[in-house]
Design a protein around this motif. Sequence first.
Motif, mmCIF file in Angstrom:
data_model
loop_
_atom_site.group_PDB
_atom_site.id
_atom_site.type_symbol
_atom_site.label_atom_id
_atom_site.label_comp_id
_atom_site.label_asym_id
_atom_site.label_seq_id
_atom_site.Cartn_x
_atom_site.Cartn_y
_atom_site.Cartn_z
ATOM 1 N N LYS A 338 54.189 27.124 57.102
ATOM 2 C CA LYS A 338 54.173 27.992 55.923
ATOM 3 C C LYS A 338 53.890 27.182 54.655
ATOM 4 C CE LYS A 338 57.180 31.727 57.487
ATOM 5 N NZ LYS A 338 58.405 32.506 57.188
ATOM 6 N N LYS A 343 57.639 24.887 56.267
ATOM 7 C CA LYS A 343 58.413 25.070 57.497
ATOM 8 C C LYS A 343 57.499 25.506 58.637
ATOM 9 C CE LYS A 343 62.576 24.278 55.834
ATOM 10 N NZ LYS A 343 63.410 23.147 56.290
ATOM 11 N N VAL A 345 56.660 27.559 61.979
ATOM 12 C CA VAL A 345 57.058 28.783 62.679
ATOM 13 C C VAL A 345 56.114 29.019 63.852
ATOM 14 C CG1 VAL A 345 58.200 29.987 60.770
ATOM 15 C CG2 VAL A 345 55.731 30.229 61.080
ATOM 16 N N CYS A 392 60.453 31.710 70.397
ATOM 17 C CA CYS A 392 59.732 31.977 69.156
ATOM 18 C C CYS A 392 60.687 32.479 68.080
ATOM 19 C CB CYS A 392 58.657 33.035 69.385
ATOM 20 S SG CYS A 392 57.282 32.501 70.399
ATOM 21 N N ASP A 393 60.177 32.528 66.853
ATOM 22 C CA ASP A 393 60.889 33.183 65.756
ATOM 23 C C ASP A 393 60.424 34.633 65.725
ATOM 24 O OD1 ASP A 393 62.060 34.067 63.470
ATOM 25 O OD2 ASP A 393 61.178 32.578 62.134
ATOM 26 N N GLN A 396 59.322 37.239 62.762
ATOM 27 C CA GLN A 396 57.982 37.297 62.168
ATOM 28 C C GLN A 396 57.163 38.454 62.727
ATOM 29 O OE1 GLN A 396 57.157 34.916 59.800
ATOM 30 N NE2 GLN A 396 59.230 34.133 60.058
#
Length: 542
Positions: A338, A343, A345, A392-393, A396
């Motif tokens: 990002k 950061k 992701v 994963c995150d 999002q």
Amino acid sequence: MTVKTISSYTDEWKGLPWKQFQKNLFRLQHRIYKAAKTNDVGTIKRLQTLLVGSKCAKYLAVRQVTQLNTGKRSAGVDGMSKLDPKQRMLLAADLSQLNNWKHDKLRRIYIPKDDGSKRPLGIPTIRDRAMQCLIKYALEPVYEASVSDGDLGFRPGHSTWDVQKCMFYNLNSSANGYRKTIVEIDISKCFDNINHDKLMSLVILPRGIKNVLRSALKAGVLTEKEKTLSGTQTQTQTQTQTQTPQGGVISPLLANIALHGVEDLQNEKVTSTKSMQRGFRYADDMVFILKEGENPTELLNKISEFLKERGLNVNETKSQTVPATKGFNFLGWRFLVKPSNNKFVCFPSSKNHNAMKEKVKNTVKDTRYPLKDRLKMVKTIYHGWFNYHRYCDMSQVNLWSLHDWVYKYLKKSSKMPLNEIIESVRGIFTGHTQEANRFIAVKGNRSIYDNDWLFFFWAKRNNKRFTGPLLTTLRRQNYRCKSCNLLFSTEERIELHHEDGNNNNNKWANLAALHRSCHQCEPIHGRKKQAKGLSLNKSGAV
């Protein structure tokens, strides 16, 4: 002389010492691995000859392709899609005929791709798949002994999650990922264009076994039936001069051998003996991570020269060079640093997410099946998708939209009571856990053939693929099969067995984790099949 019945062959097949076969095969593979580590080619070939001629390897190869593999029912040009126990026994004996082995033609089928084109797939006969599996047993430990840290695709004990973790290590804020550039490489028709002579020069096998492998490479294909001018049906034959038999048991291993080393072209020297891995390959898809100031053109030239020796080329349309802050898609994920906070992701790519949503919606609308069955299929689809993306995150991605669509569709188009709709939808879309970037990758060039299989490292790693009752049962059994007491390896499928045959009875006392091969031999399933056959006969079915 007593003539054996099918029943007696069945008992003989089930009664074979499979546990001892597996132990014997692993010991031979471990010895080949140790010899390959010291580059003792003479010992490697002697042990490979011993392995290919062993009873244990032949029977395990036949069992693997006829009972355990996902595509075991795929028919080759001979039309055979399954073998009975007698035929399996005969095939195991037939695998001894190395000197006279001739690989049959491949049955050509085409699989649709996302861009509208079709991927050609060659399906060998069951007989040839068994031979390929036998050769793979002998060849894989040699490759594992020298494999690169960046090669993570189609290797025992490794998965796409290892790639995901490597991206995290290289692109997180502590690694200054925001300053790095990504070079994504796709090879144009990799399996179709591999140079056979170059590939065979990289393969370490005794001459007789190597000739069998060459026969598989040169087998050629039979295409689908085509109409001639006279209206009759014919099949066209084509001999492969460069193609690797994509669709065969040994195909991924041969591709790995051909591409071995390309992922190391951009490695950074740390000490005289140690380097930092900067390239990562999964089959024929590659990602290279460049530091600030490094020239991607130089890397592309190195890759092009490497591939040219093997008859391959970079696919310019699917390859790209992008800053990490713009992100890139790889293996169904979107990797991004990002720009706002530097950061890292990782989350499901839009293409992957949309494909899952489309599949769920089409399944819910498919009125060929009762509604309850459709909801079970949707649950399987969604749980499998979420499990793949569990590291994963997921914040999002908009997961609520599909949840809401299924709820509204059921409310509008079914007569199911509202409380049942709410309960069913919750059972499908809620209760999932995510562990963003918490997967523990395999360290260095560790392999299943380095003897850790006899302990718990690989068995414990294997359980990361599972969730729910199967995962709990695995832990309760200390990662051992309840039937044969062997540790679960990384290769064979693990299945949840219900002792009373009732799949709805999930009490702990009724559950057991078994190898698929052990599960198939459970008496309760044999009795259920027999009872089903009797009921069909009584109803007048043929």
